[in-house]
Write an enzyme that holds these catalytic residues in place. Structure first.
Site, PDB file in Angstrom:
ATOM      1  N   ASP A   1      24.246   2.521  55.383  1.00 55.34           N
ATOM      2  CA  ASP A   1      23.242   2.972  54.417  1.00 55.34           C
ATOM      3  C   ASP A   1      21.912   2.268  54.664  1.00 55.34           C
ATOM      4  OD1 ASP A   1      22.229   4.352  52.277  1.00 55.34           O
ATOM      5  OD2 ASP A   1      23.163   3.083  50.749  1.00 55.34           O
TER       6      ASP A   1
ATOM      7  N   ARG B   1      15.253   3.812  53.777  1.00 57.66           N
ATOM      8  CA  ARG B   1      14.460   2.672  53.303  1.00 57.66           C
ATOM      9  C   ARG B   1      13.848   1.902  54.473  1.00 57.66           C
ATOM     10  NH1 ARG B   1      19.023   0.799  49.341  1.00 57.66           N
ATOM     11  NH2 ARG B   1      19.998   2.551  50.418  1.00 57.66           N
ATOM     12  N   TRP B   2      14.597   1.798  55.538  1.00 61.64           N
ATOM     13  CA  TRP B   2      14.097   1.106  56.730  1.00 61.64           C
ATOM     14  C   TRP B   2      12.832   1.809  57.223  1.00 61.64           C
ATOM     15  CZ3 TRP B   2      12.964   2.350  61.752  1.00 61.64           C
ATOM     16  CH2 TRP B   2      12.869   1.289  62.675  1.00 61.64           C
TER      17      TRP B   2
ATOM     18  N   SER C   1      28.265  12.082  54.576  1.00 63.70           N
ATOM     19  CA  SER C   1      29.163  12.411  53.467  1.00 63.70           C
ATOM     20  C   SER C   1      29.038  13.892  53.152  1.00 63.70           C
ATOM     21  CB  SER C   1      28.787  11.589  52.232  1.00 63.70           C
ATOM     22  OG  SER C   1      27.542  12.021  51.723  1.00 63.70           O
TER      23      SER C   1
ATOM     24  N   GLU D   1      28.404  14.987  50.351  1.00 69.10           N
ATOM     25  CA  GLU D   1      27.226  15.084  49.470  1.00 69.10           C
ATOM     26  C   GLU D   1      25.929  15.140  50.284  1.00 69.10           C
ATOM     27  OE1 GLU D   1      29.695  12.835  49.031  1.00 69.10           O
ATOM     28  OE2 GLU D   1      30.621  13.694  47.233  1.00 69.10           O
ATOM     29  N   ASN D   2      25.900  14.423  51.422  1.00 71.97           N
ATOM     30  CA  ASN D   2      24.698  14.464  52.264  1.00 71.97           C
ATOM     31  C   ASN D   2      24.327  15.903  52.599  1.00 71.97           C
ATOM     32  OD1 ASN D   2      25.521  11.544  54.329  1.00 71.97           O
ATOM     33  ND2 ASN D   2      24.383  11.678  52.431  1.00 71.97           N
TER      34      ASN D   2
ATOM     35  N   ARG E   1      20.589  16.968  50.667  1.00 71.15           N
ATOM     36  CA  ARG E   1      19.438  16.547  51.480  1.00 71.15           C
ATOM     37  C   ARG E   1      18.644  17.770  51.921  1.00 71.15           C
ATOM     38  NH1 ARG E   1      19.973  10.747  53.952  1.00 71.15           N
ATOM     39  NH2 ARG E   1      21.347  10.018  52.327  1.00 71.15           N
TER      40      ARG E   1
ATOM     41  N   ARG F   1      28.776   0.256  45.749  1.00 71.53           N
ATOM     42  CA  ARG F   1      29.566   1.474  45.473  1.00 71.53           C
ATOM     43  C   ARG F   1      30.371   1.838  46.702  1.00 71.53           C
ATOM     44  NH1 ARG F   1      24.714   3.205  43.314  1.00 71.53           N
ATOM     45  NH2 ARG F   1      24.017   4.076  45.281  1.00 71.53           N
TER      46      ARG F   1
END
Ligand code: FPP
Length: 264
Positions: A33, A37-38, A78, A80-81, A85, A209
């Site tokens: 994960d 952010r990176w 995932s 969900e990805n 997205r 999580r």
């Protein structure tokens, strides 16, 4: 004098020498994960983070194989990805994966790594599915570490699929009156039935999580969370996680105290 596996760099070798060779985890899984952010911290588009994420995958896979792990499972995408997205990012990730499965094959051959996949892969683009089947076949004869990529993976759907698979197996094998449901039989129908028990789950970028990853398999696994973002994660970080793992006392619900009457 301990033998340090070849291929480790100086820092990795130093950390490795501090580890107990008899207490290595067999199966490590990673929730990768923090790519977005990176990239954001560098004012770059999110895809730049994913691209750097592939470099981290390469480093970690190499170190994991060098230190002799039996299995490494990576949460690449995932379920969900895929639904949550933007289509442009999903398209990029699929292209990245397609390219990865070809470009990294020499690494798999060099390190004797067998590739495997878990997740509802039939929902991935056709050309990705074909590349997956090809890469799996190309590495099928390898006898070293099993590297499993979780793609369009969700733990709850895995459990649903395992239940369906159990029912189908019974129906095709003399009828539903032969259906036997217990932990061992359900385990045999999970996507991970060919893998050793999960010992350690690492999550990068600080979130506490499991995000629908290997919930069944994580029953007795140690969980290690680091603030390091995935594109900054490397073999040294993996060894640090293993060091922390070795410092934990695994009790599997027991007391881990000397049994009555024993002298130590
Ligand atoms: C999480 O970062 C990472 C992903 C959703 C994808 C993981 C993909 C890679 C590491 C690269 C591709 C891997 C292979 C094997 C080809 P995020 O985008 O959720 O980051 P954020 O939480 O900071 O936004």
């Amino acid at each position: 004098m301990r033998t340090i596996p070849s291929g480790l760099d100086r820092k990795e070798a130093e950390l490795y020498s501090q580890l107990d060779p008899h207490q290595f985890p067999k199966h490590v899984a990673i929730i990768m994960d923090g790519n977005g952010r990176w990239a954001k911290r560098r004012h770059l588009p999110r895809i730049a983070g994913h691209r750097r994420g592939v470099d981290s995958v390469r480093k970690v896979v190499t170190t994991a194989s060098n230190i002799g792990l039996s299995a490494l499972t990576l949460y690449a995408f995932s379920a969900e990805n895929f639904t949550r997205r933007p289509p442009t990012e999903i398209h990029f990730l699929m292209k990245l994966l397609h390219r990865y499965l070809k470009n990294e094959l020499p690494l798999m051959h060099r390190n004797n790594i067998r590739l495997s996949f878990i997740g509802r892969s039939h929902m991935l683009p056709q050309e990705v599915q074909e590349r997956m089947a090809w890469a799996k076949e190309q590495t099928a004869h390898h006898t070293g570490m099993v590297m499993t990529l979780a793609l369009n993976y969700g733990s709850r759907s895995e459990i649903v699929d395992a239940c369906k698979s159990m029912v189908n197996a019974a129906a095709n094998n003399g009828g539903l009156e032969h259906l036997k449901i217990d932990e061992e039989s359900l385990n045999r129908h999970m996507y991970t039935s060919n893998l050793p028990d999960l010992d350690l789950i690492i999550r990068t970028s600080g979130e506490m999580r499991l995000s629908n990853f290997l919930l069944w398999q994580a029953a007795y696994a140690e969980i290690y969370v680091t603030k390091t973002l995935w594109p900054d994660f490397n073999g040294v970080h993996l060894l640090e996680a293993i060091k922390e793992y070795q410092s934990r006392e695994r009790r599997y619900g027991g007391l881990n105290e000397p049994s009555p009457g024993s002298s130590n």
